[in-house]
Motif scaffolding. Structure first.
Motif, PDB file in Angstrom:
ATOM      1  N   LEU A   1       0.835  -1.207   0.000  1.00 51.48           N
ATOM      2  CA  LEU A   1       0.000   0.000   0.000  1.00 51.48           C
ATOM      3  C   LEU A   1       0.873   1.262   0.000  1.00 51.48           C
TER       4      LEU A   1
ATOM      5  N   TYR B   1       1.567   7.160  -6.451  1.00 56.23           N
ATOM      6  CA  TYR B   1       0.471   7.977  -6.990  1.00 56.23           C
ATOM      7  C   TYR B   1       0.503   9.422  -6.483  1.00 56.23           C
TER       8      TYR B   1
ATOM      9  N   TYR C   1      -0.901  12.669 -14.171  1.00 54.35           N
ATOM     10  CA  TYR C   1      -1.645  11.453 -14.521  1.00 54.35           C
ATOM     11  C   TYR C   1      -2.569  11.667 -15.724  1.00 54.35           C
TER      12      TYR C   1
ATOM     13  N   GLY D   1     -10.381   2.950  -6.453  1.00 52.21           N
ATOM     14  CA  GLY D   1      -9.212   3.482  -7.167  1.00 52.21           C
ATOM     15  C   GLY D   1      -9.660   4.435  -8.258  1.00 52.21           C
TER      16      GLY D   1
ATOM     17  N   LEU E   1     -11.085  10.606 -14.084  1.00 55.64           N
ATOM     18  CA  LEU E   1     -11.154  10.658 -15.558  1.00 55.64           C
ATOM     19  C   LEU E   1     -12.404   9.978 -16.096  1.00 55.64           C
TER      20      LEU E   1
ATOM     21  N   SER F   1      -5.079   7.326  -2.500  1.00 55.64           N
ATOM     22  CA  SER F   1      -4.165   8.464  -2.656  1.00 55.64           C
ATOM     23  C   SER F   1      -4.901   9.794  -2.493  1.00 55.64           C
TER      24      SER F   1
ATOM     25  N   MET G   1      -4.514  12.092  -5.564  1.00 58.13           N
ATOM     26  CA  MET G   1      -5.342  11.672  -6.713  1.00 58.13           C
ATOM     27  C   MET G   1      -6.796  12.069  -6.472  1.00 58.13           C
TER      28      MET G   1
ATOM     29  N   ASP H   1      -9.122   2.829   1.633  1.00 61.00           N
ATOM     30  CA  ASP H   1      -8.438   1.636   1.149  1.00 61.00           C
ATOM     31  C   ASP H   1      -9.492   0.641   0.652  1.00 61.00           C
ATOM     32  N   ALA H   2      -9.360   0.214  -0.571  1.00 60.76           N
ATOM     33  CA  ALA H   2     -10.355  -0.703  -1.151  1.00 60.76           C
ATOM     34  C   ALA H   2     -10.376  -2.058  -0.454  1.00 60.76           C
TER      35      ALA H   2
ATOM     36  N   GLN I   1     -11.071   0.306 -12.446  1.00 57.27           N
ATOM     37  CA  GLN I   1     -10.396   0.562 -13.713  1.00 57.27           C
ATOM     38  C   GLN I   1      -8.893   0.683 -13.460  1.00 57.27           C
ATOM     39  N   PHE I   2      -8.152  -0.306 -13.905  1.00 53.99           N
ATOM     40  CA  PHE I   2      -6.689  -0.310 -13.780  1.00 53.99           C
ATOM     41  C   PHE I   2      -6.257  -0.234 -12.315  1.00 53.99           C
TER      42      PHE I   2
ATOM     43  N   VAL J   1      -3.259  -3.491  -6.057  1.00 52.73           N
ATOM     44  CA  VAL J   1      -3.554  -3.455  -4.622  1.00 52.73           C
ATOM     45  C   VAL J   1      -2.746  -4.500  -3.869  1.00 52.73           C
TER      46      VAL J   1
END
Ligand SMILES: C[S@@+](CC[C@H](N)C(=O)[O-])C[C@H]1O[C@@H](n2cnc3c(N)ncnc32)[C@H](O)[C@@H]1O
Length: 223
Positions: A13, A20, A27, A57, A62, A79, A82, A105-106, A122-123, A128
């Motif tokens: 992590l 990031y 980004y 995430g 975007l 982040s 981000m 945190d996912a 997405q990506f 993780v």
């Protein structure tokens, strides 16, 4: 073999947070166009599900351009820099369907069970610290019948490209990237979970894979 993907640990992590923090200012310019086709494919699949959508995430937001008022978007990211960008984007007023953006945190989602119709990553899943734990958290916060939608570059597994992915794997970690994550790990998670069914795996040009899981509508409790 030194560069065998199975010998590399999942990224920590802290490494991702550091990476990031550096990515945040650049980004959109660098990764925006590169990931566009994958982002659009994942968001289109999520729109088909509709309703309450969680993006884990979510990055700089975007993907907001790919949603509309037929859904309600919640975004989380580990982040702070981000998500600060995502908040700036949402503050433009162009995305009234973006309801909530949080640092989270996912692998430990702060939402009750069965909150969302769809969870999108997405990506993210290859980056993780504990992908199986993150997938189980996504399944937990999904309503029965809801879907998890993943888009990523996954490990090519054979040939020249796979060799390059193995060779660059260690250095890529430090940059917050991971080229050698195998699909088999995602399938194994679904098999072991018991309430998640793999419903789609398809290629998205130029070199992404879209994967969908559905949470079981009900499960049998053993007598
Ligand atoms: C490659 S970026 C993708 C961002 C966005 N989904 C997109 O497609 O533009 C990966 C994102 O995952 C986030 N991330 C990494 N580990 C995470 C975790 N454990 N929980 C939440 N977000 C995480 C990173 O901070 C980063 O914003």
């Amino acid at each position: 073999m030194i560069n065998d993907p199975s010998t590399l640990a999942d990224p920590s992590l802290q490494v991702m947070e550091r990476a990031y923090e550096k990515w945040a200012p650049i980004y959109d310019a660098l990764c925006g166009p590169f990931f566009l086709s994958g982002r659009r494919a994942a968001a289109a699949a999520a729109r088909d599900v509709g309703g309450k959508i969680l993006e884990i995430g979510v990055g700089t937001g975007l993907s907001f351009d790919d949603y509309d008022n037929t859904s309600e978007i919640t975004g989380v990211d580990i982040s702070e820099p981000m998500i600060a960008k995502a908040r700036e984007r949402a503050a433009s007023g162009r995305y009234p369907f973006v309801k909530d953006l949080r640092v989270m945190d996912a692998s430990a989602l702060e939402f009750p069970d069965a909150t969302f119709d769809c969870v999108v990553a997405q990506f993210v899943i290859t980056l993780v610290e504990n992908p199986e734990q993150v997938l189980s958290e996504c399944a937990r916060v999904l309503k029965p019948g809801g879907q998890i939608i993943l888009i990523n570059h996954l490990y090519s597994e054979r040939g020249f490209v796979a060799a390059i992915e193995r060779l660059t794997a260690k250095q890529a970690r430090k940059l917050g990237l991971r080229p050698e994550f195998p699909f088999a790990r995602l399938a194994a998670w679904a098999q072991g979970h018991g309430e998640a069914e793999l419903i789609e795996r398809r290629s998205v040009k130029p070199f992404f894979t879209l994967v969908r899981f559905r949470r079981a509508i009900s499960h049998q409790v053993a007598a």
